[in-house]
Scaffold this motif. Structure first.
Motif, PDB file in Angstrom:
ATOM      1  N   MET A   1      92.130 -63.377   9.009  1.00 30.26           N
ATOM      2  CA  MET A   1      91.427 -62.230   8.456  1.00 30.26           C
ATOM      3  C   MET A   1      90.651 -61.548   9.584  1.00 30.26           C
ATOM      4  SD  MET A   1      88.969 -61.903   5.112  1.00 30.26           S
ATOM      5  CE  MET A   1      87.513 -62.777   5.627  1.00 30.26           C
ATOM      6  N   LEU A   2      90.668 -60.225   9.563  1.00 30.99           N
ATOM      7  CA  LEU A   2      89.915 -59.440  10.543  1.00 30.99           C
ATOM      8  C   LEU A   2      88.744 -58.772   9.848  1.00 30.99           C
ATOM      9  CD1 LEU A   2      92.872 -57.656  12.335  1.00 30.99           C
ATOM     10  CD2 LEU A   2      91.574 -59.600  13.177  1.00 30.99           C
ATOM     11  N   GLY A   3      87.618 -58.672  10.542  1.00 29.47           N
ATOM     12  CA  GLY A   3      86.417 -58.065   9.976  1.00 29.47           C
ATOM     13  C   GLY A   3      86.215 -56.634  10.426  1.00 29.47           C
ATOM     14  N   ARG A   4      85.116 -56.090  10.000  1.00 26.40           N
ATOM     15  CA  ARG A   4      84.790 -54.688  10.242  1.00 26.40           C
ATOM     16  C   ARG A   4      84.754 -54.321  11.730  1.00 26.40           C
ATOM     17  NH1 ARG A   4      83.324 -50.420   7.640  1.00 26.40           N
ATOM     18  NH2 ARG A   4      81.854 -48.943   8.526  1.00 26.40           N
ATOM     19  N   GLU A   5      84.205 -55.190  12.574  1.00 28.26           N
ATOM     20  CA  GLU A   5      84.132 -54.886  14.003  1.00 28.26           C
ATOM     21  C   GLU A   5      85.522 -54.709  14.601  1.00 28.26           C
ATOM     22  OE1 GLU A   5      81.382 -54.011  15.644  1.00 28.26           O
ATOM     23  OE2 GLU A   5      80.444 -54.205  13.678  1.00 28.26           O
ATOM     24  N   ASP A   6      86.474 -55.514  14.164  1.00 33.02           N
ATOM     25  CA  ASP A   6      87.855 -55.359  14.629  1.00 33.02           C
ATOM     26  C   ASP A   6      88.444 -54.042  14.127  1.00 33.02           C
ATOM     27  OD1 ASP A   6      88.219 -57.913  15.976  1.00 33.02           O
ATOM     28  OD2 ASP A   6      88.127 -58.800  13.978  1.00 33.02           O
ATOM     29  N   ILE A   7      88.181 -53.703  12.872  1.00 36.23           N
ATOM     30  CA  ILE A   7      88.705 -52.468  12.278  1.00 36.23           C
ATOM     31  C   ILE A   7      88.173 -51.254  13.029  1.00 36.23           C
ATOM     32  CG2 ILE A   7      88.683 -51.031  10.195  1.00 36.23           C
ATOM     33  CD1 ILE A   7      88.711 -53.701   8.589  1.00 36.23           C
ATOM     34  N   LEU A   8      86.894 -51.267  13.373  1.00 38.73           N
ATOM     35  CA  LEU A   8      86.290 -50.137  14.086  1.00 38.73           C
ATOM     36  C   LEU A   8      86.973 -49.857  15.429  1.00 38.73           C
ATOM     37  CD1 LEU A   8      82.542 -50.819  13.265  1.00 38.73           C
ATOM     38  CD2 LEU A   8      83.834 -48.759  12.646  1.00 38.73           C
ATOM     39  N   GLN A   9      87.579 -50.870  16.026  1.00 37.50           N
ATOM     40  CA  GLN A   9      88.286 -50.684  17.288  1.00 37.50           C
ATOM     41  C   GLN A   9      89.677 -50.086  17.092  1.00 37.50           C
ATOM     42  OE1 GLN A   9      88.245 -54.306  19.603  1.00 37.50           O
ATOM     43  NE2 GLN A   9      86.144 -54.732  18.988  1.00 37.50           N
ATOM     44  N   LEU A  10      90.141 -50.026  15.840  1.00 38.22           N
ATOM     45  CA  LEU A  10      91.513 -49.602  15.557  1.00 38.22           C
ATOM     46  C   LEU A  10      91.632 -48.199  14.981  1.00 38.22           C
ATOM     47  CD1 LEU A  10      92.685 -52.909  13.853  1.00 38.22           C
ATOM     48  CD2 LEU A  10      93.263 -52.133  16.158  1.00 38.22           C
TER      49      LEU A  10
ATOM     50  N   TRP B   1      86.968 -49.449   5.408  1.00 38.31           N
ATOM     51  CA  TRP B   1      87.408 -50.819   5.113  1.00 38.31           C
ATOM     52  C   TRP B   1      86.534 -51.852   5.813  1.00 38.31           C
ATOM     53  CZ3 TRP B   1      90.070 -51.301   1.019  1.00 38.31           C
ATOM     54  CH2 TRP B   1      90.904 -50.264   0.594  1.00 38.31           C
ATOM     55  N   ASP B   2      86.314 -52.979   5.120  1.00 38.41           N
ATOM     56  CA  ASP B   2      85.492 -54.062   5.654  1.00 38.41           C
ATOM     57  C   ASP B   2      86.305 -55.225   6.205  1.00 38.41           C
ATOM     58  OD1 ASP B   2      82.868 -52.994   5.071  1.00 38.41           O
ATOM     59  OD2 ASP B   2      83.366 -53.303   2.961  1.00 38.41           O
ATOM     60  N   ASP B   3      87.448 -55.522   5.582  1.00 40.10           N
ATOM     61  CA  ASP B   3      88.246 -56.689   5.969  1.00 40.10           C
ATOM     62  C   ASP B   3      89.731 -56.379   5.892  1.00 40.10           C
ATOM     63  OD1 ASP B   3      86.003 -58.590   6.077  1.00 40.10           O
ATOM     64  OD2 ASP B   3      86.003 -58.460   3.892  1.00 40.10           O
ATOM     65  N   VAL B   4      90.483 -56.920   6.841  1.00 45.30           N
ATOM     66  CA  VAL B   4      91.935 -56.986   6.729  1.00 45.30           C
ATOM     67  C   VAL B   4      92.245 -58.387   6.236  1.00 45.30           C
ATOM     68  CG1 VAL B   4      94.127 -56.964   7.965  1.00 45.30           C
ATOM     69  CG2 VAL B   4      92.345 -55.315   8.568  1.00 45.30           C
ATOM     70  N   LEU B   5      92.817 -58.487   5.054  1.00 41.78           N
ATOM     71  CA  LEU B   5      93.106 -59.792   4.464  1.00 41.78           C
ATOM     72  C   LEU B   5      94.413 -60.381   4.998  1.00 41.78           C
ATOM     73  CD1 LEU B   5      92.090 -58.910   0.806  1.00 41.78           C
ATOM     74  CD2 LEU B   5      90.710 -60.039   2.570  1.00 41.78           C
ATOM     75  N   ALA B   6      95.396 -59.519   5.204  1.00 47.24           N
ATOM     76  CA  ALA B   6      96.698 -59.946   5.728  1.00 47.24           C
ATOM     77  C   ALA B   6      97.441 -58.712   6.209  1.00 47.24           C
ATOM     78  CB  ALA B   6      97.512 -60.646   4.632  1.00 47.24           C
ATOM     79  N   TRP B   7      98.365 -58.925   7.134  1.00 49.99           N
ATOM     80  CA  TRP B   7      99.212 -57.821   7.563  1.00 49.99           C
ATOM     81  C   TRP B   7     100.479 -58.357   8.209  1.00 49.99           C
ATOM     82  CZ3 TRP B   7     100.521 -56.008  12.585  1.00 49.99           C
ATOM     83  CH2 TRP B   7      99.928 -56.714  13.632  1.00 49.99           C
TER      84      TRP B   7
END
Length: 143
Positions: free
Chosen positions: A1-10, A20-26
């Motif tokens: 699972m990826l969190g918000r800090e990871d998402i902000l970089q993408l 979005w706050d979390d990536v649950l799966a991809w």
């Protein structure tokens, strides 16, 4: 699972506009995400104290952006921003979302892609209840 800090970089959306706050799966073809911010009184898309269901289209578009960022990062490529150019077959099953208690959960799936464009299907739910679904097309801004 990826969190918000990871998402902000993408994604190009920063601060409270990153929805979005979390990536649950991809995988290479799909993504599942979760958000809690729809209940926040300071949500940047709120108008007259409400967050309307039409804003779920932005959640869907940002799900696509997160997925594109993850795929680019996996290939070692730069994150390529895109511009939402079309929404198709969007169905909204609620009028507003700020009054929902559980988290928003989305899935987005790649339907078609080329070097400069992508088309996705998205579905957004809360506590197992379908809130919105549709398709979206993005043109990528290549250097």
């Amino acid at each position: 699972m990826l969190g918000r800090e990871d998402i902000l970089q993408l994604v190009p959306h920063q601060g409270s506009m990153c929805l979005w706050d979390d990536v649950l799966a991809w995988s290479d073809t799909a993504i599942e995400l979760r958000a809690f911010n729809h209940r926040d009184p300071a949500h940047p898309l709120r108008c007259d104290g409400q967050l309307r269901a039409i804003h779920l289209c932005e959640y869907g578009a940002q799900a696509m952006a997160v997925h594109g960022g993850l795929r680019g990062r996996q290939r070692g490529a730069a994150v390529v921003p895109g511009v939402l150019v079309a929404l198709r077959d969007v169905q909204l099953h609620v009028a507003r979302i700020d009054d929902l208690c559980g988290p928003l959960e989305a899935t987005a799936q790649v339907l078609a892609e080329a070097d400069t464009s992508q088309q996705y299907a998205f579905r957004i739910q809360c506590d197992g209840r379908l809130l919105a679904e549709g398709r979206a097309a993005v043109m990528l801004r290549l250097p």
